[in-house]
Every structure is written in structure tokens, then in C-alpha cells.
Design a protein around this motif. Structure first.
Motif, PDB file in Angstrom:
ATOM      1  N   ALA A 127     117.081  22.128   4.820  1.00 37.25           N
ATOM      2  CA  ALA A 127     117.442  23.088   3.767  1.00 37.25           C
ATOM      3  C   ALA A 127     116.470  24.269   3.722  1.00 37.25           C
ATOM      4  O   ALA A 127     116.897  25.412   3.549  1.00 37.25           O
ATOM      5  CB  ALA A 127     117.505  22.383   2.413  1.00 37.25           C
ATOM      6  N   ARG A 128     115.193  24.020   3.857  1.00 39.57           N
ATOM      7  CA  ARG A 128     114.209  25.108   3.801  1.00 39.57           C
ATOM      8  C   ARG A 128     114.419  26.094   4.945  1.00 39.57           C
ATOM      9  O   ARG A 128     114.420  27.305   4.742  1.00 39.57           O
ATOM     10  CB  ARG A 128     112.791  24.554   3.857  1.00 39.57           C
ATOM     11  CG  ARG A 128     111.756  25.672   3.857  1.00 39.57           C
ATOM     12  CD  ARG A 128     110.331  25.141   3.855  1.00 39.57           C
ATOM     13  NE  ARG A 128     109.419  26.242   3.610  1.00 39.57           N
ATOM     14  CZ  ARG A 128     108.608  26.736   4.554  1.00 39.57           C
ATOM     15  NH1 ARG A 128     108.591  26.215   5.768  1.00 39.57           N
ATOM     16  NH2 ARG A 128     107.808  27.735   4.266  1.00 39.57           N
ATOM     17  N   THR A 129     114.603  25.575   6.129  1.00 43.85           N
ATOM     18  CA  THR A 129     114.820  26.447   7.284  1.00 43.85           C
ATOM     19  C   THR A 129     116.100  27.242   7.118  1.00 43.85           C
ATOM     20  O   THR A 129     116.132  28.452   7.389  1.00 43.85           O
ATOM     21  CB  THR A 129     114.860  25.618   8.580  1.00 43.85           C
ATOM     22  OG1 THR A 129     113.629  24.877   8.689  1.00 43.85           O
ATOM     23  CG2 THR A 129     115.042  26.498   9.800  1.00 43.85           C
ATOM     24  N   ARG A 130     117.161  26.593   6.658  1.00 43.32           N
ATOM     25  CA  ARG A 130     118.428  27.306   6.421  1.00 43.32           C
ATOM     26  C   ARG A 130     118.232  28.430   5.415  1.00 43.32           C
ATOM     27  O   ARG A 130     118.749  29.542   5.587  1.00 43.32           O
ATOM     28  CB  ARG A 130     119.519  26.345   5.944  1.00 43.32           C
ATOM     29  CG  ARG A 130     120.026  25.406   7.014  1.00 43.32           C
ATOM     30  CD  ARG A 130     121.293  24.673   6.613  1.00 43.32           C
ATOM     31  NE  ARG A 130     121.241  24.022   5.323  1.00 43.32           N
ATOM     32  CZ  ARG A 130     120.914  22.744   5.118  1.00 43.32           C
ATOM     33  NH1 ARG A 130     120.595  21.965   6.138  1.00 43.32           N
ATOM     34  NH2 ARG A 130     120.917  22.240   3.905  1.00 43.32           N
ATOM     35  N   ARG A 131     117.470  28.193   4.363  1.00 39.04           N
ATOM     36  CA  ARG A 131     117.244  29.217   3.340  1.00 39.04           C
ATOM     37  C   ARG A 131     116.520  30.419   3.941  1.00 39.04           C
ATOM     38  O   ARG A 131     116.884  31.566   3.698  1.00 39.04           O
ATOM     39  CB  ARG A 131     116.438  28.633   2.175  1.00 39.04           C
ATOM     40  CG  ARG A 131     115.952  29.639   1.154  1.00 39.04           C
ATOM     41  CD  ARG A 131     117.047  30.288   0.320  1.00 39.04           C
ATOM     42  NE  ARG A 131     117.872  29.303  -0.309  1.00 39.04           N
ATOM     43  CZ  ARG A 131     119.208  29.371  -0.335  1.00 39.04           C
ATOM     44  NH1 ARG A 131     119.846  30.376   0.207  1.00 39.04           N
ATOM     45  NH2 ARG A 131     119.905  28.441  -0.921  1.00 39.04           N
ATOM     46  N   LEU A 132     115.485  30.178   4.731  1.00 43.74           N
ATOM     47  CA  LEU A 132     114.734  31.279   5.337  1.00 43.74           C
ATOM     48  C   LEU A 132     115.581  32.028   6.370  1.00 43.74           C
ATOM     49  O   LEU A 132     115.497  33.254   6.467  1.00 43.74           O
ATOM     50  CB  LEU A 132     113.435  30.763   5.951  1.00 43.74           C
ATOM     51  CG  LEU A 132     112.408  30.230   4.946  1.00 43.74           C
ATOM     52  CD1 LEU A 132     111.217  29.612   5.666  1.00 43.74           C
ATOM     53  CD2 LEU A 132     111.965  31.308   3.972  1.00 43.74           C
ATOM     54  N   VAL A 133     116.396  31.302   7.117  1.00 37.96           N
ATOM     55  CA  VAL A 133     117.287  31.958   8.079  1.00 37.96           C
ATOM     56  C   VAL A 133     118.291  32.835   7.333  1.00 37.96           C
ATOM     57  O   VAL A 133     118.554  33.983   7.740  1.00 37.96           O
ATOM     58  CB  VAL A 133     118.006  30.917   8.971  1.00 37.96           C
ATOM     59  CG1 VAL A 133     119.155  31.556   9.747  1.00 37.96           C
ATOM     60  CG2 VAL A 133     117.015  30.260   9.930  1.00 37.96           C
TER      61      VAL A 133
END
Length: 105
Positions: free
Chosen positions: A39-45
């Protein structure tokens, strides 16, 4: 995300065209589940994509959600800094100011 949390334009679409909004929300869910990113990576992407699209509203929205989900202001700002070599200084600075609209309150 509830309709009350949506940006004004998206909220109008959700209200006036609920079937379209529901389909759009399902597409977003399917895309999020289509790979291994957390989820964190998706948010930053998603923030980076908004920066690349030069969409102030989307940058505000993804930065706001990032902060609500516990992301650090520094990580959000780094996304803007990473845009500079690819998009150019003006685009990166614009993104930084949009992120700081939320982080410098």
C-alpha cells in the motif's frame, strides 16, 4: 473513500453518475491488487504519477491521503525532488509547492 472525502469534481461525478463511479472504484481496486506492491509503495507511485501528469488536484489528493495514512512529509517531498531530473526543475518545484500546501500547515 466516501463521497464526503472526494475532491469536489470527483464528488460531483460520484453523486451524479453513481454507476460510473462504482465501476471506476472497482477498476482502481483491481489495479491495486494486480501486483505485489504494498500500500505504501502504491501511494507513492500514485503521487508520482500525479506529479508527472502535472495535476495539482491529484497531487493534493494523493499527498493528503499519504499524510492520513502516516506517510512522512519528507517522503512526499522526495517524490517531487525525484521528478526534477525527468520532468525538469519547474515541474518538480511546482509539485513541491503543491505538496507543501499540505505539509507546511
Amino acid at each position: 473513500m466516501s463521497q464526503e472525502q472526494l475532491p469536489a469534481g470527483a464528488g460531483k461525478v460520484a453523486e451524479q453518475y453513481p454507476e460510473v463511479w462504482d465501476a471506476y472504484a472497482e477498476l482502481g481496486k483491481a489495479c491495486a491488487e494486480a501486483g505485489p506492491l504494498d500500500a505504501r509503495t502504491r501511494r507513492l507511485v500514485k503521487l508520482a504519477l500525479a506529479v508527472g501528469a502535472r495535476s495539482e488536484g491529484a497531487v493534493h489528493s494523493h499527498a493528503r491521503r499519504g499524510l492520513e495514512e502516516g506517510e512522512s512529509p519528507e517522503a512526499l517531498k522526495q517524490v517531487a525532488m525525484l521528478a526534477i531530473p525527468t520532468l525538469g526543475l519547474p515541474a518538480g518545484v511546482a509539485a513541491l509547492t503543491w505538496i507543501e500546501d499540505l505539509t507546511e500547515k
